[in-house]
Motif scaffolding. Structure first.
Motif, short mmCIF file in Angstrom:
data_model
loop_
_atom_site.label_atom_id
_atom_site.label_comp_id
_atom_site.label_asym_id
_atom_site.label_seq_id
_atom_site.Cartn_x
_atom_site.Cartn_y
_atom_site.Cartn_z
N GLY A 10 0.82 -1.20 0.00
CA GLY A 10 0.00 0.00 0.00
C GLY A 10 0.85 1.25 0.00
N THR A 11 0.23 2.37 -0.31
CA THR A 11 0.93 3.65 -0.35
C THR A 11 0.77 4.39 0.97
OG1 THR A 11 -0.98 4.76 -1.29
CG2 THR A 11 0.63 3.90 -2.85
N GLY A 12 1.72 5.28 1.24
CA GLY A 12 1.64 6.12 2.43
C GLY A 12 1.55 5.35 3.73
N LYS A 13 2.33 4.29 3.86
CA LYS A 13 2.32 3.50 5.09
C LYS A 13 2.84 4.31 6.28
CE LYS A 13 0.78 -0.49 3.67
NZ LYS A 13 -0.33 -1.17 4.33
N VAL A 14 3.78 5.20 6.01
CA VAL A 14 4.32 6.12 7.01
C VAL A 14 4.53 7.46 6.33
CG1 VAL A 14 6.32 6.62 8.49
CG2 VAL A 14 5.49 4.29 8.30
N THR A 15 4.23 8.53 7.05
CA THR A 15 4.48 9.89 6.56
C THR A 15 5.20 10.67 7.64
OG1 THR A 15 2.44 9.84 5.25
CG2 THR A 15 3.37 12.01 5.71
N PHE A 16 6.26 11.37 7.24
CA PHE A 16 6.97 12.25 8.17
C PHE A 16 7.56 13.41 7.39
CE2 PHE A 16 10.02 9.07 6.82
CZ PHE A 16 11.18 9.78 6.58
N ARG A 17 8.04 14.43 8.10
CA ARG A 17 8.62 15.61 7.46
C ARG A 17 10.10 15.69 7.80
NH1 ARG A 17 4.23 17.90 5.26
NH2 ARG A 17 5.37 19.60 4.31
N MET A 18 10.89 16.12 6.82
CA MET A 18 12.32 16.28 7.04
C MET A 18 12.55 17.46 7.99
SD MET A 18 13.83 13.88 5.46
CE MET A 18 15.50 14.43 5.73
N PRO A 19 13.39 17.27 9.01
CA PRO A 19 13.62 18.34 9.98
C PRO A 19 14.57 19.43 9.48
CG PRO A 19 14.87 16.40 10.57
CD PRO A 19 14.02 16.02 9.38
N TYR A 20 15.27 19.15 8.39
CA TYR A 20 16.21 20.10 7.77
C TYR A 20 16.57 19.57 6.39
CZ TYR A 20 19.28 16.66 10.02
OH TYR A 20 19.85 15.50 10.45
N ALA A 21 17.19 20.43 5.58
CA ALA A 21 17.66 19.99 4.26
C ALA A 21 18.70 18.89 4.46
CB ALA A 21 18.24 21.16 3.49
N PHE A 22 18.64 17.86 3.63
CA PHE A 22 19.41 16.64 3.85
C PHE A 22 19.95 16.13 2.53
CE2 PHE A 22 19.59 12.02 4.85
CZ PHE A 22 20.25 12.06 6.08
N THR A 23 21.22 15.81 2.49
CA THR A 23 21.82 15.18 1.31
C THR A 23 21.88 13.68 1.55
OG1 THR A 23 23.12 17.14 0.84
CG2 THR A 23 23.83 15.08 -0.19
N LEU A 24 21.12 12.95 0.77
CA LEU A 24 21.01 11.51 0.92
C LEU A 24 22.21 10.82 0.27
CD1 LEU A 24 18.73 9.66 2.04
CD2 LEU A 24 17.86 9.54 -0.29
N THR A 25 22.86 9.92 1.00
CA THR A 25 23.98 9.17 0.44
C THR A 25 23.66 7.68 0.30
OG1 THR A 25 24.97 8.90 2.64
CG2 THR A 25 25.71 10.78 1.32
N ALA A 26 22.65 7.20 1.04
CA ALA A 26 22.26 5.80 0.97
C ALA A 26 20.88 5.63 1.59
CB ALA A 26 23.27 4.91 1.70
N VAL A 27 20.22 4.54 1.21
CA VAL A 27 18.96 4.14 1.83
C VAL A 27 19.04 2.65 2.11
CG1 VAL A 27 17.55 5.95 0.78
CG2 VAL A 27 17.82 3.77 -0.41
N ARG A 28 18.33 2.23 3.13
CA ARG A 28 18.25 0.80 3.41
C ARG A 28 16.97 0.52 4.18
NH1 ARG A 28 23.33 -0.32 7.42
NH2 ARG A 28 24.38 0.33 5.53
N ALA A 29 16.62 -0.73 4.25
CA ALA A 29 15.43 -1.15 4.99
C ALA A 29 15.75 -2.45 5.71
CB ALA A 29 14.26 -1.35 4.03
#
Length: 110
Positions: A10-29
């Motif tokens: 499903g979509t939108g399982k979790v929603t949150f807001r970034m607390p500041y500008a962020f440079t993403l270098t990796a993602v994982r789960a």
């Protein structure tokens, strides 16, 4: 989800807001309980409704982490804006036994 309820696509399982500008270098789960079989567990991360991944996060069957996935995620947007709305989608599940999804955004303050 929690640590005991089976996850569903499903979509939108979790929603949150970034607390500041962020440079993403990796993602994982990760999962508390890996699914045993079926379609590969697939997760998407969205900024303001648009995917930031050109190749989605996957967790292979019987594995609890995306770090060992056969297909690595590819980020198409690495500049996350201050106060941006981030949503997590579960695009695909397998046998329905996966539990306890966590998604990690790795990077630095922009």
């Amino acid at each position: 989800g929690d640590e005991t309820t089976a996850l569903a696509a499903g979509t939108g399982k979790v929603t949150f807001r970034m607390p500041y500008a962020f440079t993403l270098t990796a993602v994982r789960a990760s999962l508390t309980t890996a699914q045993a079989s079926g379609s590969i567990f697939t997760v998407d991360i969205n900024e303001g409704g648009a995917s930031i991944l050109s190749t989605k996060l996957t967790l292979d069957n019987t594995e609890k982490t995306s770090t060992t996935a056969a297909t690595a995620p590819v980020m198409s947007d690495t500049a996350l804006a201050d106060d941006a709305e981030i949503t997590i989608d579960i695009d695909q599940i397998g046998d329905g036994s996966a539990v306890g999804l966590k998604v990690y955004l790795i990077g630095r303050h922009a």
